[in-house]
Scaffold this active site. Sequence first.
Site, mmCIF file in Angstrom:
data_model
loop_
_atom_site.group_PDB
_atom_site.id
_atom_site.type_symbol
_atom_site.label_atom_id
_atom_site.label_comp_id
_atom_site.label_asym_id
_atom_site.label_seq_id
_atom_site.Cartn_x
_atom_site.Cartn_y
_atom_site.Cartn_z
ATOM 1 N N CYS A 2 22.864 -74.066 -0.674
ATOM 2 C CA CYS A 2 21.616 -73.541 -0.165
ATOM 3 C C CYS A 2 20.473 -74.374 -0.746
ATOM 4 O O CYS A 2 20.521 -74.791 -1.892
ATOM 5 C CB CYS A 2 21.368 -72.077 -0.506
ATOM 6 S SG CYS A 2 22.571 -70.967 0.198
ATOM 7 N N ARG A 27 22.957 -79.425 1.312
ATOM 8 C CA ARG A 27 23.341 -78.276 0.487
ATOM 9 C C ARG A 27 23.894 -77.115 1.306
ATOM 10 O O ARG A 27 24.306 -76.092 0.755
ATOM 11 C CB ARG A 27 22.123 -77.785 -0.304
ATOM 12 C CG ARG A 27 21.581 -78.825 -1.255
ATOM 13 C CD ARG A 27 20.295 -78.359 -1.869
ATOM 14 N NE ARG A 27 20.514 -77.394 -2.920
ATOM 15 C CZ ARG A 27 20.603 -77.679 -4.208
ATOM 16 N NH1 ARG A 27 20.486 -78.926 -4.608
ATOM 17 N NH2 ARG A 27 20.801 -76.749 -5.101
ATOM 18 N N TRP A 74 24.087 -72.071 2.951
ATOM 19 C CA TRP A 74 25.547 -72.160 2.952
ATOM 20 C C TRP A 74 26.012 -70.733 2.679
ATOM 21 O O TRP A 74 25.778 -70.194 1.594
ATOM 22 C CB TRP A 74 26.038 -73.120 1.869
ATOM 23 C CG TRP A 74 27.523 -73.329 1.909
ATOM 24 C CD1 TRP A 74 28.211 -74.188 2.723
ATOM 25 C CD2 TRP A 74 28.515 -72.670 1.104
ATOM 26 N NE1 TRP A 74 29.559 -74.094 2.474
ATOM 27 C CE2 TRP A 74 29.777 -73.176 1.488
ATOM 28 C CE3 TRP A 74 28.461 -71.700 0.103
ATOM 29 C CZ2 TRP A 74 30.964 -72.756 0.904
ATOM 30 C CZ3 TRP A 74 29.652 -71.280 -0.474
ATOM 31 C CH2 TRP A 74 30.885 -71.801 -0.076
ATOM 32 N N ASN A 100 19.152 -69.062 -3.573
ATOM 33 C CA ASN A 100 20.317 -69.924 -3.741
ATOM 34 C C ASN A 100 21.123 -69.306 -4.876
ATOM 35 O O ASN A 100 20.555 -69.005 -5.926
ATOM 36 C CB ASN A 100 19.808 -71.338 -4.105
ATOM 37 C CG ASN A 100 20.909 -72.280 -4.527
ATOM 38 O OD1 ASN A 100 22.069 -72.066 -4.202
ATOM 39 N ND2 ASN A 100 20.549 -73.328 -5.243
ATOM 40 N N GLY A 101 22.435 -69.086 -4.666
ATOM 41 C CA GLY A 101 23.243 -68.495 -5.740
ATOM 42 C C GLY A 101 23.763 -67.125 -5.346
ATOM 43 O O GLY A 101 23.753 -66.763 -4.175
ATOM 44 N N GLU A 508 43.289 -87.809 -2.822
ATOM 45 C CA GLU A 508 41.968 -88.079 -2.245
ATOM 46 C C GLU A 508 42.096 -88.409 -0.751
ATOM 47 O O GLU A 508 41.272 -87.977 0.063
ATOM 48 C CB GLU A 508 41.294 -89.224 -3.012
ATOM 49 C CG GLU A 508 39.938 -89.658 -2.496
ATOM 50 C CD GLU A 508 38.868 -88.558 -2.466
ATOM 51 O OE1 GLU A 508 39.074 -87.480 -3.036
ATOM 52 O OE2 GLU A 508 37.824 -88.807 -1.832
ATOM 53 N N LYS A 512 40.201 -86.307 2.143
ATOM 54 C CA LYS A 512 39.270 -86.934 3.105
ATOM 55 C C LYS A 512 39.684 -86.570 4.527
ATOM 56 O O LYS A 512 38.850 -86.221 5.350
ATOM 57 C CB LYS A 512 39.297 -88.454 2.965
ATOM 58 C CG LYS A 512 38.331 -89.237 2.213
ATOM 59 C CD LYS A 512 36.956 -88.864 1.878
ATOM 60 C CE LYS A 512 36.688 -87.571 1.238
ATOM 61 N NZ LYS A 512 36.145 -87.493 -0.079
ATOM 62 N N GLU A 515 38.862 -82.832 5.222
ATOM 63 C CA GLU A 515 37.420 -82.552 5.304
ATOM 64 C C GLU A 515 36.820 -83.061 6.602
ATOM 65 O O GLU A 515 35.985 -82.410 7.206
ATOM 66 C CB GLU A 515 36.677 -83.296 4.177
ATOM 67 C CG GLU A 515 36.815 -82.728 2.823
ATOM 68 C CD GLU A 515 35.910 -83.468 1.838
ATOM 69 O OE1 GLU A 515 35.036 -82.835 1.271
ATOM 70 O OE2 GLU A 515 36.102 -84.682 1.634
ATOM 71 N N HIS A 531 61.286 -82.159 -4.077
ATOM 72 C CA HIS A 531 61.346 -80.855 -4.749
ATOM 73 C C HIS A 531 60.760 -79.737 -3.893
ATOM 74 O O HIS A 531 60.445 -78.672 -4.416
ATOM 75 C CB HIS A 531 60.633 -80.931 -6.106
ATOM 76 C CG HIS A 531 61.308 -81.863 -7.062
ATOM 77 N ND1 HIS A 531 62.514 -81.574 -7.664
ATOM 78 C CD2 HIS A 531 60.971 -83.109 -7.482
ATOM 79 C CE1 HIS A 531 62.881 -82.588 -8.428
ATOM 80 N NE2 HIS A 531 61.957 -83.535 -8.327
ATOM 81 N N LYS A 630 27.299 -80.322 0.167
ATOM 82 C CA LYS A 630 27.454 -81.454 -0.749
ATOM 83 C C LYS A 630 27.285 -81.041 -2.206
ATOM 84 O O LYS A 630 27.869 -81.645 -3.099
ATOM 85 C CB LYS A 630 26.418 -82.527 -0.393
ATOM 86 C CG LYS A 630 26.572 -83.775 -1.194
ATOM 87 C CD LYS A 630 26.672 -84.985 -0.316
ATOM 88 C CE LYS A 630 27.103 -86.207 -1.081
ATOM 89 N NZ LYS A 630 28.517 -86.518 -0.877
#
Length: 635
Positions: A2, A27, A74, A100-101, A508, A512, A515, A531, A630
């Site tokens: 946010c 954000r 967000w 925000n929060g 990673e 990627k 996302e 396994h 982000k």
Amino acid sequence: MCGIVGYLGPAKAAPVLLSELRCLEYRGYDSAGVAIIQDGELSVLKAAGKLNNLEKLITDNKPTATVGIGHTRWATHGVPNDQNAHPHLDASKTIAVVHNGIIENYEELKDELIKDGYAFESDTDTEVIAHLISKVYETEKDMLKAIFKTVGLLRGAYALGVVSQKHPDKIYAINQHYSLSVGLGNNESFLASDSMAVRQYTNKVVRLEQSEIAEITKEGVRLFAFDGKEVKRRPMSLDSNPYVIDKGGYKHFLLKEIHEQPLVLRQTLAKYLVHPTKPVSFIPHITPNSNGAATNNEEENQLSKSYGVHLTEMELKGIDRIQVVACGTAYHASLVGKLIIEQLCNLPVSVDIASEIRGRRLMVNESSLTIAVSQSGETADTLAALEEAKKLGSFTLGITNRPDSHLSQITPNLIVTECGIEVSVAATKTYLAQLTSFYLLGIYLAEARGAITTEHARKLKSDLNAIPTLLEQILAKENEIRLASLKYADAHDVVFIGRGFNYPTALEGALKLKELSYIHASGYAAGELKHGPIAVLDSKVPVVTVLVPGVVYEKTLSNAQEARARNAQMIAVAVEGDEQAARTFDTVLSIPAVDEFFSPLLTVVPMQLMSYFIADYLGKDVDQPRNLAKSVTVE
Ligand code: M6R
């Protein structure tokens, strides 16, 4: 998460708020809104979805108000719709709040307010704040007192912006474990969660510290601690060059940022590695002034003074354990960092996902070094883990791309990566820069502790300096990688495997792809495939193997063969001319020959490009993938 903005001044507030919000869209982009005081009345414009929807509302309504607050959301409490979009109002519609929060005790506060007859219009935790301020204001008739009493009732970590139509010449900002900056212009003031958003207007900024309230007017700002005592703080000067945010001719920021990686590496190396024959040095960085010259102005250097690693040789030699804390992509970079430092320094290194530190015993003490890695420097869990380590007496160090972030305030030692702003929500260039920082840190520690010979150190530095050119060679083959990648665009599940230095690359690569394309992907240590995960393989599942010559080459190849025996679609990231790879895999995304030790700096790049091309082909919003933000400032 946010973004909060505010403006008071002679200009029309709405366009200023919009341009500040544009800088904060990273954000969160579930909804956006503004509250402005127009002709003595509070009015709210807000809309679900991206900022363009709010922009349209503003264009249609043409507000002329010169004071207001804004928000980009967000979603945490309540789905992302118009109703839950911020700002939220009190019952009398005279007080607006952006937030925000998370307010942890909002349900109990809400129950009490409902008992007192208050009605709620949204599912958010924010609305309770507007009602509480209003309720206290009825008796106190003083906004500051109402805010002091309200924050005394709230539990959690949060930042707030508040306006009241009864005080149209003021904005109030409240910071409890988040970030808020007040920008001071000429007879105008700005508020933003990230100073980057005010930098387009002014480089004079006052940051709110923890548990502080700001009363902002056109003329300036007064700060108060939550206990009511006034706090004096001089403004600091931000880097006078505002960040340039444009796509530079690329279709997306993401693609631009992938292409910036050779430059980012060169810049980060140039900052800390003067010459292969000289020791790595994390000296304090001096910000050049607008003429490009280093400045001696104390105020201007306030930010840059906190850069650098300030541990003495004795302290560096005394460290007997390193703990790294990070989230997401930064966590993957840290896993590579562990291997680098262990190999070069013979020092034990533990890496933990920062959110997993909560409620657990962190095994650090006065002879440990705790490293927090965070491109934004604002990730709540990472900051909390570092604070915990500090309490236990550990030395601390941050690796970040944002020297003006919260992280830089809580540790005296900071390695700043030289990436410029990363606009795309998915991290690419900052990952490579974090890896580079770990290579430099590994060499630095090894040199300081006498763990490697001068000759070995020189060779490592020369090899590192050669990486940017190798990266350019991979990027030159972008079209080849695009064509190869699109063969797999219809996959529903993709498995990534790697060993040793490239196990984190597999993690990673999978992150990627997930996302950006929303295709389900998982990364595994190649040896773990048998396994359990091997059960998911069949002819519809692509398996991406990272295969680089070195100690784990043969074993990785055997693991890939196990996948091939299950008819999986076989893709490798392998070095040019690897004939075994050419025989084993249907598709080879090749990289130049590289030592296994440095290979994570190269192997991830074809994976970034593959994820980008698949996502773009599928029509996904690659720069702002759904549900993401982000800067992850909630816990
Ligand atoms: O700002 P940070 O580096 O602390 O962020 C950590 C993660 O939230 C971040 O890496 C996230 O996983 C990105 N979406 C990765 O692309």
